[in-house]
Design a protein around this motif. Structure first.
Motif, PDB file in Angstrom:
ATOM      1  N   VAL A 391       0.857  -1.190   0.000  1.00  0.00           N
ATOM      2  CA  VAL A 391       0.000   0.000   0.000  1.00  0.00           C
ATOM      3  C   VAL A 391       0.893   1.240   0.000  1.00  0.00           C
ATOM      4  CG1 VAL A 391      -1.751   1.274   1.307  1.00  0.00           C
ATOM      5  CG2 VAL A 391      -1.829  -1.239   1.212  1.00  0.00           C
ATOM      6  N   SER A 392       0.502   2.253  -0.796  1.00  0.00           N
ATOM      7  CA  SER A 392       1.313   3.467  -0.877  1.00  0.00           C
ATOM      8  C   SER A 392       0.406   4.675  -1.101  1.00  0.00           C
ATOM      9  CB  SER A 392       2.332   3.367  -2.018  1.00  0.00           C
ATOM     10  OG  SER A 392       1.673   3.493  -3.275  1.00  0.00           O
ATOM     11  N   ARG A 393       1.010   5.862  -1.148  1.00  0.00           N
ATOM     12  CA  ARG A 393       0.273   7.105  -1.390  1.00  0.00           C
ATOM     13  C   ARG A 393       0.122   7.408  -2.871  1.00  0.00           C
ATOM     14  NH1 ARG A 393      -0.647  10.305   3.077  1.00  0.00           N
ATOM     15  NH2 ARG A 393      -1.296  11.925   1.615  1.00  0.00           N
ATOM     16  N   PHE A 432     -10.762  -0.455  -1.349  1.00  0.00           N
ATOM     17  CA  PHE A 432     -10.092   0.135  -0.193  1.00  0.00           C
ATOM     18  C   PHE A 432      -8.710  -0.484  -0.003  1.00  0.00           C
ATOM     19  CE2 PHE A 432     -14.605   0.680   0.843  1.00  0.00           C
ATOM     20  CZ  PHE A 432     -14.641   2.018   1.204  1.00  0.00           C
ATOM     21  N   SER A 433      -7.796   0.323   0.552  1.00  0.00           N
ATOM     22  CA  SER A 433      -6.493  -0.162   1.013  1.00  0.00           C
ATOM     23  C   SER A 433      -6.263   0.436   2.391  1.00  0.00           C
ATOM     24  CB  SER A 433      -5.373   0.278   0.068  1.00  0.00           C
ATOM     25  OG  SER A 433      -5.557  -0.254  -1.227  1.00  0.00           O
ATOM     26  N   ILE A 434      -5.804  -0.385   3.355  1.00  0.00           N
ATOM     27  CA  ILE A 434      -5.505   0.133   4.690  1.00  0.00           C
ATOM     28  C   ILE A 434      -4.144  -0.384   5.137  1.00  0.00           C
ATOM     29  CG2 ILE A 434      -7.924   0.374   5.348  1.00  0.00           C
ATOM     30  CD1 ILE A 434      -7.709  -2.141   7.025  1.00  0.00           C
ATOM     31  N   SER A 489     -12.423  -9.788  -2.984  1.00  0.00           N
ATOM     32  CA  SER A 489     -11.121  -9.401  -3.565  1.00  0.00           C
ATOM     33  C   SER A 489     -10.128  -8.985  -2.478  1.00  0.00           C
ATOM     34  CB  SER A 489     -11.300  -8.260  -4.571  1.00  0.00           C
ATOM     35  OG  SER A 489     -12.206  -8.615  -5.593  1.00  0.00           O
ATOM     36  N   VAL A 490     -10.053  -9.790  -1.408  1.00  0.00           N
ATOM     37  CA  VAL A 490      -9.203  -9.451  -0.260  1.00  0.00           C
ATOM     38  C   VAL A 490      -7.764  -9.911  -0.520  1.00  0.00           C
ATOM     39  CG1 VAL A 490      -8.882  -9.683   2.221  1.00  0.00           C
ATOM     40  CG2 VAL A 490     -11.198  -9.747   1.256  1.00  0.00           C
ATOM     41  N   ARG A 491      -6.842  -8.996  -0.264  1.00  0.00           N
ATOM     42  CA  ARG A 491      -5.406  -9.317  -0.351  1.00  0.00           C
ATOM     43  C   ARG A 491      -4.714  -8.728   0.870  1.00  0.00           C
ATOM     44  NH1 ARG A 491      -7.300  -8.746  -5.436  1.00  0.00           N
ATOM     45  NH2 ARG A 491      -6.607 -10.249  -7.010  1.00  0.00           N
ATOM     46  N   GLY A 492      -3.677  -9.419   1.346  1.00  0.00           N
ATOM     47  CA  GLY A 492      -3.025  -8.923   2.560  1.00  0.00           C
ATOM     48  C   GLY A 492      -1.570  -9.330   2.660  1.00  0.00           C
ATOM     49  N   ARG A 493      -0.835  -8.604   3.529  1.00  0.00           N
ATOM     50  CA  ARG A 493       0.574  -8.910   3.801  1.00  0.00           C
ATOM     51  C   ARG A 493       0.914  -8.419   5.203  1.00  0.00           C
ATOM     52  NH1 ARG A 493       4.208  -6.496  -0.419  1.00  0.00           N
ATOM     53  NH2 ARG A 493       5.831  -6.377   1.136  1.00  0.00           N
ATOM     54  N   VAL A 494       1.874  -9.097   5.829  1.00  0.00           N
ATOM     55  CA  VAL A 494       2.364  -8.731   7.160  1.00  0.00           C
ATOM     56  C   VAL A 494       3.879  -8.626   7.083  1.00  0.00           C
ATOM     57  CG1 VAL A 494       2.587  -9.424   9.575  1.00  0.00           C
ATOM     58  CG2 VAL A 494       0.446  -9.859   8.349  1.00  0.00           C
ATOM     59  N   ASN A 495       4.432  -7.501   7.594  1.00  0.00           N
ATOM     60  CA  ASN A 495       5.881  -7.302   7.634  1.00  0.00           C
ATOM     61  C   ASN A 495       6.231  -6.765   9.018  1.00  0.00           C
ATOM     62  OD1 ASN A 495       8.568  -6.829   7.197  1.00  0.00           O
ATOM     63  ND2 ASN A 495       8.292  -5.293   5.591  1.00  0.00           N
ATOM     64  N   GLY A 496       6.659  -7.678   9.907  1.00  0.00           N
ATOM     65  CA  GLY A 496       6.913  -7.290  11.281  1.00  0.00           C
ATOM     66  C   GLY A 496       5.596  -6.930  11.945  1.00  0.00           C
ATOM     67  N   ILE A 499       0.790  -4.218   9.171  1.00  0.00           N
ATOM     68  CA  ILE A 499      -0.261  -5.004   8.509  1.00  0.00           C
ATOM     69  C   ILE A 499      -0.840  -4.155   7.382  1.00  0.00           C
ATOM     70  CG2 ILE A 499      -2.444  -6.226   8.817  1.00  0.00           C
ATOM     71  CD1 ILE A 499      -1.819  -6.309  11.828  1.00  0.00           C
ATOM     72  N   GLN A 500      -0.959  -4.736   6.206  1.00  0.00           N
ATOM     73  CA  GLN A 500      -1.554  -4.036   5.069  1.00  0.00           C
ATOM     74  C   GLN A 500      -2.530  -4.968   4.364  1.00  0.00           C
ATOM     75  OE1 GLN A 500       1.640  -2.539   2.537  1.00  0.00           O
ATOM     76  NE2 GLN A 500       1.801  -0.677   3.787  1.00  0.00           N
ATOM     77  N   CYS A 501      -3.638  -4.421   3.908  1.00  0.00           N
ATOM     78  CA  CYS A 501      -4.560  -5.236   3.111  1.00  0.00           C
ATOM     79  C   CYS A 501      -5.393  -4.347   2.203  1.00  0.00           C
ATOM     80  CB  CYS A 501      -5.453  -6.115   3.991  1.00  0.00           C
ATOM     81  SG  CYS A 501      -6.559  -5.242   5.085  1.00  0.00           S
ATOM     82  N   SER A 502      -5.922  -4.958   1.154  1.00  0.00           N
ATOM     83  CA  SER A 502      -6.818  -4.271   0.216  1.00  0.00           C
ATOM     84  C   SER A 502      -8.044  -5.153   0.014  1.00  0.00           C
ATOM     85  CB  SER A 502      -6.116  -4.001  -1.114  1.00  0.00           C
ATOM     86  OG  SER A 502      -5.790  -5.219  -1.763  1.00  0.00           O
ATOM     87  N   PHE A 503      -9.171  -4.531  -0.316  1.00  0.00           N
ATOM     88  CA  PHE A 503     -10.414  -5.278  -0.500  1.00  0.00           C
ATOM     89  C   PHE A 503     -11.416  -4.395  -1.239  1.00  0.00           C
ATOM     90  CE2 PHE A 503     -10.288  -3.197   3.610  1.00  0.00           C
ATOM     91  CZ  PHE A 503     -11.490  -2.524   3.686  1.00  0.00           C
ATOM     92  N   ALA A 504     -12.460  -5.018  -1.754  1.00  0.00           N
ATOM     93  CA  ALA A 504     -13.572  -4.297  -2.374  1.00  0.00           C
ATOM     94  C   ALA A 504     -14.806  -4.507  -1.506  1.00  0.00           C
ATOM     95  CB  ALA A 504     -13.821  -4.803  -3.793  1.00  0.00           C
ATOM     96  N   ALA A 505     -15.607  -3.457  -1.345  1.00  0.00           N
ATOM     97  CA  ALA A 505     -16.767  -3.546  -0.459  1.00  0.00           C
ATOM     98  C   ALA A 505     -17.929  -2.725  -1.007  1.00  0.00           C
ATOM     99  CB  ALA A 505     -16.408  -3.073   0.946  1.00  0.00           C
ATOM    100  N   THR A 506     -19.130  -3.218  -0.748  1.00  0.00           N
ATOM    101  CA  THR A 506     -20.352  -2.463  -1.035  1.00  0.00           C
ATOM    102  C   THR A 506     -20.786  -1.773   0.246  1.00  0.00           C
ATOM    103  OG1 THR A 506     -21.044  -4.086  -2.687  1.00  0.00           O
ATOM    104  CG2 THR A 506     -22.735  -2.587  -1.856  1.00  0.00           C
TER     105      THR A 506
END
Length: 601
Positions: A391-393, A432-434, A489-496, A499-506
């Motif tokens: 995830v980035s700006r 969304f991305s958080i 469409s959930v995707r995620g990653r953990v680094n230390g 926590i980052q993930c992206s998804f689509a939502a209604t």
């Protein structure tokens, strides 16, 4: 009865009248040469059966008048050569059945007048294009679908009209190229979590048992269905379709295939085209009801230069014309008292401007007509795939709305911060991305009113021993309660700890009290063994925000409130109370001393 190798030559001006129920059977290799001005009148129920290698040469002014129920059956290799001024008048119920390799060569002024119920059945070696052999096995589509050759080699239709299926962005596209006859090559492309489909209707009414070709996302690969669309439902059936190829890239589904189309009806000059999408269950193979994204009038598929408009878009634009003034107004207020009734006609589309407030009186009734276009909610699926790109700006303020704490937070760099990006797909569907730092979970809450925590949808990404586990929940009275939300469409990653993930939502509809959604970012504890989520601690909370406004400035209400309290409240409270107490004590002592002095005197 004629024997084999019989030759008959008729003299000039010969007239032959056949009685009723006459049957003539000609043998093999029979040759008949008719002289000038020959007239033959056949009575009722005459039957002539010619066998192999029959040759008839008619000369000048031959007239044949067949009355009722004449049947002629020609054998193999029959040749008829008519010369000048041959006239054949057939009356009722004439039937001609031609055998194999029949050749008829007419020279000058040949006239055939058929009256009632004439039937001609042609034998073999007549040139027609056979239908395709059904085979819906799917091979890999190596070359992505594109607009190449649109208008030169293939007819293309799209929504929006500038859709380029080879570029990024959500759009629906179909290309058609004629092979020969009723056989066509098709390519379709669209964005869906379930399936995309193309319906070809031989009349102007789409959905009346019309052939529909479905390309579904079956866990990352295309599964093809040949169906008919009837009363809004897809029914599997065998169609003449083959050469199927497909590919899936994220939500984008593309496939190509060859199909034999049914004959267009006499009411149209082509086919009405419909492009749609819908849900698909990979486990059961069930196809949900389609939602139409593009629908055309009857189109000649062989005309690669045809301009094809989307009737859905056209209808919406035409019907909504009276709202043009409202659309150009920044703020519109309508107040209606009494008993208000609003009836919307068929194909009505209403577009409301921002910040529009409608206050309706008592007993308001709104009746919406048929065929209103809405965007369907997403199909729930919280299976987590790997998030390959952090995830980035990137694209903040251009393609997506971004909120963060602190405001300069860059989720792709080191450091502890909380970040959310929102991008509209269509309607109430958003990507969304958080990102955030936590030993347990991070979460994003979207409240359709200004009160966060009143059964509001909350999307939770937890650190489950180094991988992301996703929860769809609602936040109520400070507690997260698991529930099914329209998210996929959930995707995620953990680094230390990050926590980052992206998804689509209604998202649910925003209430009338706000023009958008209040956003809350939080974190909390997570027990990987039990799956329990601890109570969330809010790190960021916004007022109501229009998620479609990528340039919106969104402040953290928690930071603002804290700063105000620290700067103003503390010094004022302490100093003022101290001064007041000191002054009161001094005054009391002075009064006491004065009273004692007077008493001594």
């Amino acid at each position: 009865m004629a024997v084999n190798n019989m030759t008959t030559t008729a003299a000039p001006n010969m007239t032959t009248t056949a009685v009723n129920n006459m049957t003539t059977t000609a043998g093999n290799n029979m040759t008949t040469t008719a002289a000038p001005n020959m007239t033959t009148t056949a009575g009722n129920n005459i039957t002539t059966t010619a066998v192999n290698n029959m040759t008839t040469t008619a000369v000048n002014n031959m007239t044949t008048t067949a009355v009722n129920n004449m049947t002629t059956t020609a054998g193999n290799n029959m040749t008829t050569t008519a010369v000048n001024n041959m006239t054949t008048t057939a009356v009722n119920n004439m039937t001609t059945t031609a055998g194999n390799n029949m050749t008829t060569t007419a020279v000058n002024n040949m006239t055939t007048t058929a009256v009632n119920n004439m039937t001609t059945t042609a034998g073999n070696n007549m040139t027609t294009v056979p239908p395709l052999t059904p085979n819906i096995t799917v091979e890999a589509l190596e070359t992505p679908v594109s607009r190449a050759e649109c208008g030169t080699q293939q007819l293309c239709v799209a929504e929006p009209s500038v859709c380029d299926p080879s570029a990024a962005g959500s759009c629906f596209f179909l290309a058609a190229r004629q092979q020969s006859g009723s056989n066509f090559d098709f390519s379709i492309s669209g964005e869906s979590d379930g399936y995309i489909a193309a319906t070809l209707s031989p009349d102007s009414t789409v959905g009346d048992n019309d052939p529909t070709y479905v390309c579904a996302n079956n866990n990352g690969v295309v599964r093809f269905f040949s169906t008919v669309l009837n009363n809004g439902q897809l029914v599997s059936t065998e169609l003449n379709v083959n050469s199927v190829r497909g590919r899936v890239n994220g939500r984008r589904i593309q496939c190509s295939f060859a199909a034999t189309l049914p004959s267009a009806t006499t009411r149209t000059t082509g086919f009405a085209i419909s492009l749609s999408d819908g849900s698909f269950n990979p486990t059961s193979g069930d196809l949900g009801s389609p939602t139409t994204r593009f629908r055309s009038p009857a189109v000649d598929l062989t005309n690669v230069n045809a301009t094809v408009n989307n009737e859905i878009t056209t209808t919406a634009t035409t019907t909504a014309a009276p709202t043009t003034t409202a659309t150009t107004t920044t703020t519109a207020t309508t107040t209606t008292a009494g008993i208000m009734t609003t009836a919307a006609v068929t194909n009505m589309t209403t577009t409301a401007v921002n910040n529009m407030t409608t206050t309706a009186g008592n007993n308001m009734t709104t009746t919406a007509g048929n065929n209103m276009t809405t965007v369907p909610p997403l199909t729930p699926n919280i299976t987590v795939e790997a998030l390959e790109t952090p995830v980035s700006r990137a694209e903040c303020g251009t393609q997506q709305l971004c909120v963060a704490e602190p405001s300069v937070c860059d989720p792709s760099a080191t450091g502890s911060c909380f970040f959310l990006a929102a991008r509209q797909q269509s309607g109430s569907n958003f990507d969304f991305s958080i990102s955030g730092e936590s030993d347990g979970y991070i979460a994003a809450t979207l409240s359709p009113d200004s009160t966060v925590g009143d059964n509001d949808p909350t999307y939770v990404c937890a650190n489950n021993n180094g991988v992301v586990r996703f929860f769809s929940t609602v936040l109520n009275n400070g507690q997260l309660v698991s529930t099914e939300l329209n998210v996929n469409s959930v995707r995620g990653r953990v680094n230390g700890r990050r926590i980052q993930c992206s998804f689509a939502a209604t998202l649910p509809s925003a209430t009338t009290r706000t023009t958008g959604f209040a956003i809350s970012l939080s974190d909390g504890s997570f027990n990987p063994t039990s799956g329990d989520l601890g109570s969330p601690t809010t790190r960021f909370r916004s007022p109501a925000v229009d998620l479609t406004n990528v340039n919106a400035t969104v402040n953290n209400e928690i930071t603002t409130t804290t700063t105000t309290t620290t700067t103003t409240a503390a010094p004022t409270t302490t100093v003022n109370h101290g001064i007041t107490f000191h002054q009161s004590l001094t005054q009391a002592l002075l009064i006491t001393v004065g009273a004692l002095g007077l008493a001594m005197l």
